[in-house]
Motif scaffolding. Structure first.
Motif, PDB file in Angstrom:
ATOM      1  N   HIS A   1      52.355 102.698  62.742  1.00  0.00           N
ATOM      2  CA  HIS A   1      52.000 102.236  61.622  1.00  0.00           C
ATOM      3  C   HIS A   1      50.685 102.653  61.705  1.00  0.00           C
ATOM      4  N   ASP A   2      49.797 102.667  62.208  1.00  0.00           N
ATOM      5  CA  ASP A   2      48.324 102.748  63.710  1.00  0.00           C
ATOM      6  C   ASP A   2      47.928 103.979  63.475  1.00  0.00           C
ATOM      7  N   ASP A   3      48.775 105.213  63.498  1.00  0.00           N
ATOM      8  CA  ASP A   3      48.197 106.454  63.997  1.00  0.00           C
ATOM      9  C   ASP A   3      47.734 107.343  62.997  1.00  0.00           C
ATOM     10  N   VAL A   4      48.081 106.466  61.176  1.00  0.00           N
ATOM     11  CA  VAL A   4      47.578 107.104  60.160  1.00  0.00           C
ATOM     12  C   VAL A   4      46.490 106.987  59.993  1.00  0.00           C
ATOM     13  N   ARG A   5      45.429 107.620  59.569  1.00  0.00           N
ATOM     14  CA  ARG A   5      45.199 107.197  59.380  1.00  0.00           C
ATOM     15  C   ARG A   5      43.719 107.238  57.611  1.00  0.00           C
ATOM     16  N   LYS A   6      42.970 106.504  56.845  1.00  0.00           N
ATOM     17  CA  LYS A   6      42.539 106.668  55.553  1.00  0.00           C
ATOM     18  C   LYS A   6      41.984 108.093  55.565  1.00  0.00           C
ATOM     19  N   PRO A   7      41.708 108.114  54.558  1.00  0.00           N
ATOM     20  CA  PRO A   7      40.033 109.571  54.958  1.00  0.00           C
ATOM     21  C   PRO A   7      39.065 108.913  55.298  1.00  0.00           C
ATOM     22  N   SER A   8      38.488 109.297  55.974  1.00  0.00           N
ATOM     23  CA  SER A   8      36.989 108.670  55.855  1.00  0.00           C
ATOM     24  C   SER A   8      35.758 108.893  54.147  1.00  0.00           C
ATOM     25  N   TYR A   9      36.410 109.726  53.365  1.00  0.00           N
ATOM     26  CA  TYR A   9      35.767 110.075  52.338  1.00  0.00           C
ATOM     27  C   TYR A   9      36.415 111.035  51.377  1.00  0.00           C
ATOM     28  N   ASP A  10      36.438 110.981  50.081  1.00  0.00           N
ATOM     29  CA  ASP A  10      36.663 112.119  49.810  1.00  0.00           C
ATOM     30  C   ASP A  10      36.096 112.799  48.839  1.00  0.00           C
ATOM     31  N   ILE A  11      35.934 113.831  47.637  1.00  0.00           N
ATOM     32  CA  ILE A  11      35.425 114.479  47.134  1.00  0.00           C
ATOM     33  C   ILE A  11      36.765 114.952  45.854  1.00  0.00           C
ATOM     34  N   ARG A  12      35.310 114.435  44.682  1.00  0.00           N
ATOM     35  CA  ARG A  12      36.573 114.372  43.357  1.00  0.00           C
ATOM     36  C   ARG A  12      36.080 115.288  42.200  1.00  0.00           C
ATOM     37  N   GLY A  13      37.210 116.352  42.082  1.00  0.00           N
ATOM     38  CA  GLY A  13      37.421 116.991  40.964  1.00  0.00           C
ATOM     39  C   GLY A  13      37.815 116.852  40.132  1.00  0.00           C
ATOM     40  N   SER A  14      37.492 117.222  38.741  1.00  0.00           N
ATOM     41  CA  SER A  14      38.893 117.128  37.742  1.00  0.00           C
ATOM     42  C   SER A  14      40.269 117.214  37.764  1.00  0.00           C
ATOM     43  N   VAL A  15      40.304 118.222  38.651  1.00  0.00           N
ATOM     44  CA  VAL A  15      41.930 118.302  39.009  1.00  0.00           C
ATOM     45  C   VAL A  15      41.921 118.171  39.979  1.00  0.00           C
ATOM     46  N   ASN A  16      41.011 118.435  41.296  1.00  0.00           N
ATOM     47  CA  ASN A  16      41.704 117.974  42.916  1.00  0.00           C
ATOM     48  C   ASN A  16      40.495 117.235  43.404  1.00  0.00           C
ATOM     49  N   ARG A  17      41.115 116.686  44.253  1.00  0.00           N
ATOM     50  CA  ARG A  17      40.289 115.698  45.107  1.00  0.00           C
ATOM     51  C   ARG A  17      40.450 116.284  46.853  1.00  0.00           C
ATOM     52  N   PHE A  18      39.330 116.455  47.351  1.00  0.00           N
ATOM     53  CA  PHE A  18      39.080 116.343  48.772  1.00  0.00           C
ATOM     54  C   PHE A  18      39.516 115.645  49.793  1.00  0.00           C
ATOM     55  N   ASP A  19      40.313 115.252  50.969  1.00  0.00           N
ATOM     56  CA  ASP A  19      39.619 114.080  51.660  1.00  0.00           C
ATOM     57  C   ASP A  19      40.137 114.610  53.060  1.00  0.00           C
ATOM     58  N   VAL A  20      38.721 113.834  53.415  1.00  0.00           N
ATOM     59  CA  VAL A  20      37.726 114.410  54.686  1.00  0.00           C
ATOM     60  C   VAL A  20      37.830 113.245  55.487  1.00  0.00           C
ATOM     61  N   TYR A  21      38.538 113.927  56.743  1.00  0.00           N
ATOM     62  CA  TYR A  21      39.165 112.854  57.867  1.00  0.00           C
ATOM     63  C   TYR A  21      37.827 113.463  59.234  1.00  0.00           C
ATOM     64  N   ILE A  22      37.105 112.476  59.081  1.00  0.00           N
ATOM     65  CA  ILE A  22      36.073 112.543  60.122  1.00  0.00           C
ATOM     66  C   ILE A  22      36.687 111.681  61.577  1.00  0.00           C
ATOM     67  N   ILE A  23      36.342 112.608  62.741  1.00  0.00           N
ATOM     68  CA  ILE A  23      36.088 113.329  64.124  1.00  0.00           C
ATOM     69  C   ILE A  23      35.514 112.561  64.836  1.00  0.00           C
ATOM     70  N   SER A  24      36.049 111.495  65.171  1.00  0.00           N
ATOM     71  CA  SER A  24      34.865 110.954  66.585  1.00  0.00           C
ATOM     72  C   SER A  24      34.747 110.032  67.809  1.00  0.00           C
TER      73      SER A  24
ATOM     74  N   ALA B   1      46.708 118.720  63.080  1.00  0.00           N
ATOM     75  CA  ALA B   1      45.395 118.988  62.241  1.00  0.00           C
ATOM     76  C   ALA B   1      43.876 118.225  63.195  1.00  0.00           C
ATOM     77  N   CYS B   2      44.444 116.767  63.317  1.00  0.00           N
ATOM     78  CA  CYS B   2      43.798 115.628  63.745  1.00  0.00           C
ATOM     79  C   CYS B   2      43.064 116.359  65.143  1.00  0.00           C
ATOM     80  N   ASP B   3      43.913 115.997  66.053  1.00  0.00           N
ATOM     81  CA  ASP B   3      44.360 116.258  67.396  1.00  0.00           C
ATOM     82  C   ASP B   3      43.443 117.515  67.752  1.00  0.00           C
ATOM     83  N   CYS B   4      44.076 118.622  67.007  1.00  0.00           N
ATOM     84  CA  CYS B   4      43.308 119.987  67.187  1.00  0.00           C
ATOM     85  C   CYS B   4      41.051 120.061  66.827  1.00  0.00           C
ATOM     86  N   ALA B   5      41.461 118.941  66.017  1.00  0.00           N
ATOM     87  CA  ALA B   5      40.135 119.592  65.008  1.00  0.00           C
ATOM     88  C   ALA B   5      38.920 119.116  66.450  1.00  0.00           C
TER      89      ALA B   5
END
Length: 78
Positions: free
Chosen positions: A55-78, A14-18
């Motif tokens: 180990h270097d090809d897996v990134r941490k999310p740039s930021y996340d948006i948290r709700g009460s049950v779910n979280r959205f991890d956002v990976y910014i492609i630069s 997904a990160c390669d295509c985005a």
């Protein structure tokens, strides 16, 4: 291939295509995709084979948006 390895491969594809960002919906308490402890010590053909794991090809999310049950991890492609 384990579930964690499949998730990691899907995130990397997904990160390669985005062009701008990738957003992943996860439960609040779950680890980010690709950062599971299961991946860090995976085995290949029944033997520990960490030299094949980059180990270097897996990134941490740039930021996340948290709700009460779910979280959205956002990976910014630069």
């Amino acid at each position: 291939m384990t579930r964690a390895q499949e998730e990691r491969a899907l995130l990397l594809a997904a990160c390669d295509c985005a062009t701008r960002r990738v957003v992943v919906k996860r439960p609040v308490g779950a680890e980010p995709l690709g950062l599971s402890c299961e991946i860090a010590a995976y085995t290949h053909n029944g033997k520990d084979d960490e030299e094949d794991y980059d180990h270097d090809d897996v990134r941490k999310p740039s930021y996340d948006i948290r709700g009460s049950v779910n979280r959205f991890d956002v990976y910014i492609i630069s």
